[in-house]
Design a protein around this motif. Structure first.
Motif, PDB file in Angstrom:
ATOM      1  N   TYR A  56      16.747 -25.137-129.592  1.00 20.04           N
ATOM      2  CA  TYR A  56      15.452 -25.362-128.943  1.00 20.04           C
ATOM      3  C   TYR A  56      14.299 -25.104-129.910  1.00 20.04           C
ATOM      4  O   TYR A  56      14.323 -24.168-130.697  1.00 20.04           O
ATOM      5  CB  TYR A  56      15.300 -24.443-127.727  1.00 20.04           C
ATOM      6  CG  TYR A  56      16.258 -24.739-126.601  1.00 20.04           C
ATOM      7  CD1 TYR A  56      16.227 -25.963-125.932  1.00 20.04           C
ATOM      8  CD2 TYR A  56      17.187 -23.783-126.197  1.00 20.04           C
ATOM      9  CE1 TYR A  56      17.106 -26.228-124.889  1.00 20.04           C
ATOM     10  CE2 TYR A  56      18.073 -24.039-125.155  1.00 20.04           C
ATOM     11  CZ  TYR A  56      18.030 -25.267-124.511  1.00 20.04           C
ATOM     12  OH  TYR A  56      18.902 -25.526-123.491  1.00 20.04           O
ATOM     13  N   LEU A  57      13.286 -25.943-129.814  1.00 18.23           N
ATOM     14  CA  LEU A  57      12.090 -25.787-130.638  1.00 18.23           C
ATOM     15  C   LEU A  57      10.865 -25.919-129.743  1.00 18.23           C
ATOM     16  O   LEU A  57      10.615 -26.999-129.216  1.00 18.23           O
ATOM     17  CB  LEU A  57      12.053 -26.843-131.740  1.00 18.23           C
ATOM     18  CG  LEU A  57      11.107 -26.606-132.917  1.00 18.23           C
ATOM     19  CD1 LEU A  57      11.459 -27.516-134.075  1.00 18.23           C
ATOM     20  CD2 LEU A  57       9.641 -26.758-132.555  1.00 18.23           C
ATOM     21  N   PRO A  58      10.114 -24.809-129.550  1.00 17.67           N
ATOM     22  CA  PRO A  58      10.341 -23.456-130.048  1.00 17.67           C
ATOM     23  C   PRO A  58      11.565 -22.798-129.378  1.00 17.67           C
ATOM     24  O   PRO A  58      12.045 -23.263-128.352  1.00 17.67           O
ATOM     25  CB  PRO A  58       9.061 -22.712-129.656  1.00 17.67           C
ATOM     26  CG  PRO A  58       8.052 -23.749-129.348  1.00 17.67           C
ATOM     27  CD  PRO A  58       8.833 -24.910-128.817  1.00 17.67           C
ATOM     28  N   ARG A  59      12.007 -21.695-129.958  1.00 16.15           N
ATOM     29  CA  ARG A  59      13.101 -20.929-129.372  1.00 16.15           C
ATOM     30  C   ARG A  59      12.657 -20.388-128.027  1.00 16.15           C
ATOM     31  O   ARG A  59      11.540 -19.921-127.861  1.00 16.15           O
ATOM     32  CB  ARG A  59      13.493 -19.774-130.300  1.00 16.15           C
ATOM     33  CG  ARG A  59      14.693 -18.984-129.787  1.00 16.15           C
ATOM     34  CD  ARG A  59      15.197 -17.993-130.820  1.00 16.15           C
ATOM     35  NE  ARG A  59      16.395 -17.320-130.324  1.00 16.15           N
ATOM     36  CZ  ARG A  59      16.443 -16.047-129.948  1.00 16.15           C
ATOM     37  NH1 ARG A  59      15.360 -15.280-130.030  1.00 16.15           N
ATOM     38  NH2 ARG A  59      17.562 -15.522-129.497  1.00 16.15           N
ATOM     39  N   GLN A  60      13.589 -20.478-127.059  1.00 18.35           N
ATOM     40  CA  GLN A  60      13.268 -20.105-125.691  1.00 18.35           C
ATOM     41  C   GLN A  60      13.883 -18.753-125.304  1.00 18.35           C
ATOM     42  O   GLN A  60      14.939 -18.377-125.819  1.00 18.35           O
ATOM     43  CB  GLN A  60      13.783 -21.179-124.727  1.00 18.35           C
ATOM     44  CG  GLN A  60      13.171 -22.548-124.952  1.00 18.35           C
ATOM     45  CD  GLN A  60      11.674 -22.542-124.728  1.00 18.35           C
ATOM     46  OE1 GLN A  60      11.210 -22.282-123.622  1.00 18.35           O
ATOM     47  NE2 GLN A  60      10.921 -22.833-125.780  1.00 18.35           N
ATOM     48  N   PRO A  61      13.238 -18.031-124.402  1.00 14.44           N
ATOM     49  CA  PRO A  61      13.880 -16.823-123.862  1.00 14.44           C
ATOM     50  C   PRO A  61      15.081 -17.208-122.998  1.00 14.44           C
ATOM     51  O   PRO A  61      15.224 -18.375-122.605  1.00 14.44           O
ATOM     52  CB  PRO A  61      12.763 -16.172-123.024  1.00 14.44           C
ATOM     53  CG  PRO A  61      11.832 -17.287-122.698  1.00 14.44           C
ATOM     54  CD  PRO A  61      11.900 -18.266-123.829  1.00 14.44           C
ATOM     55  N   MET A  62      15.932 -16.263-122.723  1.00 10.35           N
ATOM     56  CA  MET A  62      17.117 -16.492-121.908  1.00 10.35           C
ATOM     57  C   MET A  62      16.999 -15.664-120.628  1.00 10.35           C
ATOM     58  O   MET A  62      17.487 -14.535-120.550  1.00 10.35           O
ATOM     59  CB  MET A  62      18.387 -16.120-122.679  1.00 10.35           C
ATOM     60  CG  MET A  62      19.680 -16.311-121.893  1.00 10.35           C
ATOM     61  SD  MET A  62      19.977 -18.007-121.362  1.00 10.35           S
ATOM     62  CE  MET A  62      20.366 -18.799-122.927  1.00 10.35           C
ATOM     63  N   PRO A  63      16.352 -16.201-119.592  1.00  6.30           N
ATOM     64  CA  PRO A  63      16.188 -15.448-118.344  1.00  6.30           C
ATOM     65  C   PRO A  63      17.425 -15.570-117.456  1.00  6.30           C
ATOM     66  O   PRO A  63      18.322 -16.373-117.703  1.00  6.30           O
ATOM     67  CB  PRO A  63      14.987 -16.132-117.698  1.00  6.30           C
ATOM     68  CG  PRO A  63      15.088 -17.557-118.162  1.00  6.30           C
ATOM     69  CD  PRO A  63      15.662 -17.495-119.554  1.00  6.30           C
ATOM     70  N   MET A  64      17.431 -14.790-116.390  1.00  5.21           N
ATOM     71  CA  MET A  64      18.547 -14.807-115.463  1.00  5.21           C
ATOM     72  C   MET A  64      18.775 -16.192-114.875  1.00  5.21           C
ATOM     73  O   MET A  64      19.920 -16.629-114.690  1.00  5.21           O
ATOM     74  CB  MET A  64      18.267 -13.799-114.333  1.00  5.21           C
ATOM     75  CG  MET A  64      19.391 -13.665-113.335  1.00  5.21           C
ATOM     76  SD  MET A  64      20.849 -12.911-114.093  1.00  5.21           S
ATOM     77  CE  MET A  64      22.015 -13.046-112.745  1.00  5.21           C
TER      78      MET A  64
END
Length: 330
Positions: free
Chosen positions: A319-327
């Motif tokens: 992913y660009l930008p790098r994404q958070p990994m939420p629940m």
């Protein structure tokens, strides 16, 4: 203040910092030590690098020879040559002088390996330019917060006031990088919601670990990392080269380089040299810890450059930008 070096056990060599620059097809290589930069025949340099991994305080000459597959007399000759240029300890010297030389060495190494220097390589995709700016955005936003934590730990007095001033001068500078990213097509929302790479987060942890050991270490870090800045006389030329290389609108990178110019004018690279009276470390164990953590931080920036290339320059659909990994994403 002087630092008392531990005496090495006979036959157990104690290497001082030694940084090698080797181009195999060139006749000469170079090694930098706290005492200077020295020429070495390339063949000899490559031979020593096969021995160097085993030159730890746990190995004597015989074990170094055995583990490296090198004759003990050759190992002894190599170490004698290094001793002649001051690369074998112990050495005596003023703490300030030794710290100044260390940050000069590591700062110069960071400058040589700075990922921006590789942006003009034909194989470097535009995504790496975006990735470098994104990670710079996250680092520039976090840096003053780490300094603020150091200021809170510092005793009342000149050092705390200096650190608080540094915080005030650094806060908000991420807006220059954000504006640059917007010029390159990213939206403010996606930049602000993006997630830094692991190496960028690690730099934040390492800074705080270093500053917890001694708040005055902020000044040492400033002296080291400012060496990554592109020299003033090349700034505009370098900006234009990158813009042409990636077919960007003229001036698209202007905000980023304006930030560099502001930092240069503020003179943060001279904070340590100009405020030696604030240096308050007297415990040798704390000095050891600070130097070790500062060296870790230097390697944290090295790792960040490698991860930027791998993550943003790869072909695996990151992913660009790098994404958070939420629940909700699992």
């Amino acid at each position: 203040m002087a630092y008392t070096d531990p005496m090495p056990t006979p036959d157990y060599p104690l290497l001082r910092e030694n940084i090698w620059q080797i181009t195999p097809e060139e006749p000469l290589a170079y090694v930098e030590t706290p005492d200077g930069c020295f020429e070495v025949e390339t063949g000899q340099a490559l031979a020593f690098l096969r021995v160097r991994p085993h030159c730890t305080p746990h190995n004597n000459v015989a074990r170094i020879a055995e583990r490296s597959g090198t004759h003990p007399e050759q190992v002894s000759a190599m170490l004698a040559a290094l001793d002649s240029i001051g690369a074998i300890g112990p050495r005596r010297g003023d703490v300030i002088e030794r710290l100044t030389r260390a940050v000069e060495l590591w700062g110069a190494e960071l400058a040589r390996d700075f990922i921006a220097n590789a942006l003009l390589d034909e194989a470097m995709p535009r995504t790496v330019l975006l990735g470098w700016l994104l990670e710079t955005y996250h680092y520039v936003r976090d840096f003053p917060e780490a300094i603020a934590e150091a200021a809170a730990r510092a005793p009342e007095g000149p050092l705390r006031q200096l650190l608080l001033r540094y915080v005030a001068e650094e806060r908000g500078h991420e807006r220059f990088v954000l504006e640059t990213l917007e010029n390159l097509g990213l939206s403010r929302a996606e930049v602000e919601a993006s997630h830094p790479l692991i190496s960028t987060r690690m730099i934040g942890f390492l800074m705080r670990d270093l500053f917890a050991a001694a708040p005055v270490a902020v000044l040492l870090m400033a002296a080291m990392v400012e060496a990554q800045a592109i020299p003033d006389e090349r700034t505009l030329e370098f900006q234009h080269e990158i813009e042409r290389h990636f077919d960007l609108a003229p001036g698209a990178l202007g905000p980023y380089f304006k930030h560099q110019e502001i930092d240069a004018r503020l003179g943060h690279h001279r904070l340590f040299a100009d405020n030696l009276a604030c240096f308050d470390i007297e415990d040798e164990a704390v000095l050891d810890l600070v130097v070790d953590r500062l060296h870790d931080l230097k390697h944290g920036f090295d790792l960040q450059g490698l991860e930027i290339r791998h993550y943003y320059g790869g072909q695996d659909g990151a992913y660009l930008p790098r994404q958070p990994m939420p629940m909700r994403a699992i």
